[in-house]
Design a protein around this motif. Structure first.
Motif, short mmCIF file in Angstrom:
data_model
loop_
_atom_site.label_atom_id
_atom_site.label_comp_id
_atom_site.label_asym_id
_atom_site.label_seq_id
_atom_site.Cartn_x
_atom_site.Cartn_y
_atom_site.Cartn_z
N THR A 44 -66.08 132.09 20.24
CA THR A 44 -67.57 131.30 20.19
C THR A 44 -67.98 130.20 19.82
OG1 THR A 44 -67.63 133.89 20.73
CG2 THR A 44 -69.39 131.69 20.82
N VAL A 48 -72.89 126.47 21.41
CA VAL A 48 -73.18 125.52 22.92
C VAL A 48 -74.45 125.93 22.49
CG1 VAL A 48 -71.41 125.80 24.56
CG2 VAL A 48 -72.97 127.80 23.98
N ASP A 71 -72.19 120.39 25.79
CA ASP A 71 -72.27 121.85 25.90
C ASP A 71 -70.54 121.72 26.83
OD1 ASP A 71 -74.11 122.50 24.60
OD2 ASP A 71 -75.48 123.17 27.13
N LEU A 87 -67.14 122.49 24.64
CA LEU A 87 -65.76 123.72 25.31
C LEU A 87 -64.53 123.21 25.29
CD1 LEU A 87 -68.45 125.13 27.39
CD2 LEU A 87 -67.33 126.28 25.45
N LEU A 95 -61.66 124.51 22.94
CA LEU A 95 -60.75 125.66 23.71
C LEU A 95 -59.66 125.11 24.30
CD1 LEU A 95 -64.20 127.24 25.47
CD2 LEU A 95 -62.49 127.58 23.55
N VAL A 153 -71.45 128.09 31.99
CA VAL A 153 -70.43 128.11 30.77
C VAL A 153 -68.63 128.84 31.77
CG1 VAL A 153 -69.55 129.15 28.88
CG2 VAL A 153 -71.94 127.76 29.56
N VAL A 164 -65.32 127.57 31.18
CA VAL A 164 -63.95 127.82 30.62
C VAL A 164 -62.48 127.98 31.84
CG1 VAL A 164 -63.47 130.07 29.76
CG2 VAL A 164 -64.99 128.65 28.68
#
Length: 233
Positions: A5, A8, A167, A171, A175, A196, A200
């Protein structure tokens, strides 16, 4: 792809609001509302915050009655349901008041049409003095307005907004285990609709393509016309 997590902007605002509820002045209202469109990361964020604050998390169901709701909360508290709704409410208030654990109710849209459900949650908040946070879809705030006693106790209101370009960059950098170039991140952000969840999923697809090509970094041209699978194309 890594699984974690990240801060963001929606997560940051949720953390700030939850901390404000946890540290509010004695006697101040301590209910919160978290709302926004599907895919903006509410459930993931609430699960993270619940773990961080050792909270009590339950997901509302369309079939909930007051008894069913109280039973679900008691089970999360590792307490056995007993007798009437009044007795179960007493047990919940006792346990929450003793531990100070916040209560998070996901899918709270199912509750707002029932005065008994919303008033029971208000009682739990008023007597235990712990934060009670309702999590719902975009229109839940409007639907709650006719619950005057409940809405008057909402001290924090967090609306989850679409993820912005910053954001998306965060990510991608945190990630992905390959480097995603800014032009490809920009394409993904545009296609994602600010979701989001979609970002992802798209990043996973990008990383898969980079590995298939034997690349440690990938840009828009190298990704080509492959589908991002963001659900927003």
């Amino acid at each position: 792809m890594k699984s974690k997590t990240l801060p963001v902007k929606n997560i940051t605002r949720l953390a700030t609001a939850t901390e404000a509820l946890m540290t509010r002045a004695p006697g101040a209202p301590g209910m919160g509302l978290v709302h926004g469109h599907s895919g903006f990361g509410k459930t993931t964020a609430i699960a993270w915050m619940n773990n961080k604050k050792n909270g009590v998390y339950v997901r509302a169901l369309a079939t909930w009655t007051p008894s069913a709701m109280l039973t679900a909360i008691l089970r999360e508290l590792r307490r056995s349901p007993r007798g009437s709704c009044s007795l179960m409410t007493e047990d919940i208030v006792e346990e929450l008041g003793r531990t100070g654990r916040p209560l998070f109710i996901d899918e709270a849209d199912y509750l707002v049409s029932s005065m008994k459900l919303t008033e029971t949650l208000r009682d739990i908040h008023d007597i235990s003095l712990v934060p009670v946070v309702l999590v719902g879809m975009d229109k839940i705030e409007d639907r709650l307005r006719h619950r005057k006693q409940l809405i008057g106790r909402l001290a924090q209101n967090v609306r989850f907004e679409p993820a912005d370009a910053e954001d998306a960059q965060l990510l991608a950098s945190q990630l992905c285990e390959v480097t995603v170039k800014p032009d490809l991140i920009g394409l993904l952000h545009d296609k994602s609709g600010g979701s989001v969840r979609n970002i992802v999923v798209g990043l996973a697809r990008i990383e898969q393509k980079a590995r298939a090509l034997g690349l440690g970094e990938i840009d828009r041209k190298q990704f080509g016309t492959s589908e991002l699978f963001t659900g927003a194309q």
